[in-house]
Motif scaffolding. Structure first.
Motif, PDB file in Angstrom:
ATOM      1  N   ILE A  12      54.120  49.715  90.399  1.00 44.77           N
ATOM      2  CA  ILE A  12      55.006  50.217  89.351  1.00 44.77           C
ATOM      3  C   ILE A  12      54.185  51.135  88.463  1.00 44.77           C
ATOM      4  CG2 ILE A  12      56.553  49.596  87.464  1.00 44.77           C
ATOM      5  CD1 ILE A  12      56.790  46.802  88.762  1.00 44.77           C
ATOM      6  N   THR A  13      54.594  52.402  88.368  1.00 48.74           N
ATOM      7  CA  THR A  13      53.827  53.365  87.585  1.00 48.74           C
ATOM      8  C   THR A  13      54.658  53.878  86.413  1.00 48.74           C
ATOM      9  OG1 THR A  13      54.435  55.235  89.023  1.00 48.74           O
ATOM     10  CG2 THR A  13      52.463  53.986  89.602  1.00 48.74           C
ATOM     11  N   GLY A  14      54.091  54.827  85.673  1.00 45.77           N
ATOM     12  CA  GLY A  14      54.613  55.145  84.350  1.00 45.77           C
ATOM     13  C   GLY A  14      55.747  56.129  84.243  1.00 45.77           C
ATOM     14  N   ALA A  15      56.589  56.242  85.248  1.00 43.47           N
ATOM     15  CA  ALA A  15      57.797  57.050  85.105  1.00 43.47           C
ATOM     16  C   ALA A  15      58.909  56.199  84.514  1.00 43.47           C
ATOM     17  CB  ALA A  15      58.226  57.605  86.467  1.00 43.47           C
ATOM     18  N   SER A  16      59.913  56.845  83.937  1.00 41.38           N
ATOM     19  CA  SER A  16      61.078  56.107  83.467  1.00 41.38           C
ATOM     20  C   SER A  16      61.762  55.442  84.656  1.00 41.38           C
ATOM     21  CB  SER A  16      62.064  57.069  82.782  1.00 41.38           C
ATOM     22  OG  SER A  16      63.213  56.380  82.348  1.00 41.38           O
ATOM     23  N   SER A  41      48.961  50.931  83.415  1.00 40.06           N
ATOM     24  CA  SER A  41      49.026  50.795  81.958  1.00 40.06           C
ATOM     25  C   SER A  41      50.198  51.585  81.392  1.00 40.06           C
ATOM     26  CB  SER A  41      47.711  51.261  81.330  1.00 40.06           C
ATOM     27  OG  SER A  41      47.406  52.589  81.721  1.00 40.06           O
ATOM     28  N   ALA A  42      50.484  52.749  81.966  1.00 40.21           N
ATOM     29  CA  ALA A  42      51.632  53.537  81.509  1.00 40.21           C
ATOM     30  C   ALA A  42      52.941  52.820  81.819  1.00 40.21           C
ATOM     31  CB  ALA A  42      51.613  54.914  82.164  1.00 40.21           C
ATOM     32  N   ALA A  43      53.004  52.115  82.930  1.00 42.13           N
ATOM     33  CA  ALA A  43      54.213  51.370  83.273  1.00 42.13           C
ATOM     34  C   ALA A  43      54.468  50.254  82.267  1.00 42.13           C
ATOM     35  CB  ALA A  43      54.094  50.793  84.681  1.00 42.13           C
ATOM     36  N   ARG A  44      53.422  49.633  81.778  1.00 43.92           N
ATOM     37  CA  ARG A  44      53.611  48.596  80.764  1.00 43.92           C
ATOM     38  C   ARG A  44      54.206  49.179  79.487  1.00 43.92           C
ATOM     39  NH1 ARG A  44      48.407  47.156  82.321  1.00 43.92           N
ATOM     40  NH2 ARG A  44      47.578  47.688  80.255  1.00 43.92           N
ATOM     41  N   ALA A  48      57.968  48.135  77.867  1.00 46.29           N
ATOM     42  CA  ALA A  48      58.199  47.782  76.467  1.00 46.29           C
ATOM     43  C   ALA A  48      59.301  48.646  75.859  1.00 46.29           C
ATOM     44  CB  ALA A  48      56.909  47.930  75.669  1.00 46.29           C
ATOM     45  N   GLU A  49      59.331  49.933  76.206  1.00 42.88           N
ATOM     46  CA  GLU A  49      60.319  50.848  75.644  1.00 42.88           C
ATOM     47  C   GLU A  49      61.707  50.658  76.242  1.00 42.88           C
ATOM     48  OE1 GLU A  49      60.084  53.199  73.169  1.00 42.88           O
ATOM     49  OE2 GLU A  49      58.153  52.249  72.751  1.00 42.88           O
ATOM     50  N   GLU A  50      61.782  50.485  77.559  1.00 43.70           N
ATOM     51  CA  GLU A  50      63.080  50.470  78.238  1.00 43.70           C
ATOM     52  C   GLU A  50      63.674  49.069  78.388  1.00 43.70           C
ATOM     53  OE1 GLU A  50      62.489  54.518  80.918  1.00 43.70           O
ATOM     54  OE2 GLU A  50      62.662  52.590  81.934  1.00 43.70           O
ATOM     55  N   GLU A  51      62.823  48.055  78.438  1.00 45.27           N
ATOM     56  CA  GLU A  51      63.296  46.702  78.684  1.00 45.27           C
ATOM     57  C   GLU A  51      62.934  45.718  77.572  1.00 45.27           C
ATOM     58  OE1 GLU A  51      65.031  45.252  81.422  1.00 45.27           O
ATOM     59  OE2 GLU A  51      65.524  47.339  81.841  1.00 45.27           O
ATOM     60  N   GLY A  52      62.156  46.163  76.610  1.00 51.45           N
ATOM     61  CA  GLY A  52      61.704  45.258  75.569  1.00 51.45           C
ATOM     62  C   GLY A  52      60.792  44.167  76.111  1.00 51.45           C
ATOM     63  N   ALA A  58      46.026  41.692  81.201  1.00 52.76           N
ATOM     64  CA  ALA A  58      45.339  40.752  82.083  1.00 52.76           C
ATOM     65  C   ALA A  58      46.240  40.384  83.259  1.00 52.76           C
ATOM     66  CB  ALA A  58      44.950  39.500  81.311  1.00 52.76           C
ATOM     67  N   PRO A  59      45.804  40.609  84.490  1.00 51.74           N
ATOM     68  CA  PRO A  59      46.646  40.339  85.658  1.00 51.74           C
ATOM     69  C   PRO A  59      47.153  38.905  85.730  1.00 51.74           C
ATOM     70  CG  PRO A  59      44.754  41.648  86.302  1.00 51.74           C
ATOM     71  CD  PRO A  59      44.512  41.220  84.887  1.00 51.74           C
ATOM     72  N   GLU A  60      46.301  37.934  85.431  1.00 52.04           N
ATOM     73  CA  GLU A  60      46.713  36.534  85.538  1.00 52.04           C
ATOM     74  C   GLU A  60      47.827  36.205  84.557  1.00 52.04           C
ATOM     75  OE1 GLU A  60      43.659  37.582  84.962  1.00 52.04           O
ATOM     76  OE2 GLU A  60      42.535  37.143  86.808  1.00 52.04           O
TER      77      GLU A  60
END
Length: 214
Positions: A12-16, A41-44, A48-52, A58-60
């Motif tokens: 999962i990468t940082g596109a909308s 990191s961009a996907a995170r 946060a922006e699109e799904e709250g 940390a992967p775990e």
């Protein structure tokens, strides 16, 4: 040793397009597959922006949150950091034969098309290509410039499948989730994974999709 055809890699990468990614992850886990997951990191930030949804770096910790959210069974979901070079997805001898990048940023598209392999996501995609596996990329950008289109052509010629996030409307969607399910259904179709997200063309188009799958 686990069978590689019982697993799939999802990046999962940082596109909308966070809703596509979460719905696809839910369906893959619901199908019983083991999922090797990487989130940039961009996907995170997009989550946060699109799904709250605020996912830890940390992967775990991220793995625990998503496993609980989707009721994954023990060891069904594994999340990797961007430099975990000893993970199965980094080698042709251990990587699943199938991988999806959803959504796929144009930066990731470029890196995969040119074989950069600077992050685990890029390396995992390179592994699938070199092993002649199945790689699906779901770019979400508009409009595309010539560079984007050239990278898509390059990857298509390598055997990858480019599947832009372009949902149809012939199934008469009533809500955003219907549009999300349209795209996720097409991805699952190409992966040969059974689903009941929506009726197939020519087979009872008026049937109502089952929105609660996954």
């Amino acid at each position: 040793m686990p069978q590689r055809d019982e697993a799939i890699t999802l990046a999962i990468t940082g596109a909308s397009g966070a809703p596509y990614a979460l719905r696809l992850l839910a369906c893959l886990l619901h199908s019983g597959l083991r999922v090797h997951l990487m989130i940039s990191s961009a996907a995170r930030v997009v989550f946060a922006e699109e799904e709250g949804l605020k996912l830890p770096a940390a992967p775990e910790a991220c793995e625990r949150i998503l496993a609980q959210r989707f009721s994954a069974r023990a060891e069904q979901l594994k999340v990797y950091g961007k430099t975990e070079w000893f993970s199965p997805v980094a080698s042709g001898s251990g990587a699943p034969r199938r991988m999806v990048i959803c959504p796929c940023s144009t930066g990731t598209l470029a890196a995969v098309a040119t074989g950069m392999s600077n992050t685990l996501i890029e390396r995992a995609a390179d592994v699938v290509l070199k092993e002649r596996g199945q790689l699906l990329l779901v770019p979400r950008e508009s409009p595309y410039n010539a560079i984007h289109l050239q990278h898509m052509l390059t990857l298509t010629q390598m055997g990858a499948t480019i599947m832009p996030a372009s949902p149809g409307f012939y199934h008469e969607p009533k809500r955003i989730e219907d549009l999300v399910d349209f795209m996720v259904a097409r991805i699952l179709d190409h992966l040969n994974i059974e689903h009941r997200l929506m009726a197939r063309w020519g087979y009872g188009q008026n049937s109502k999709p089952e929105h609660n799958q996954g």
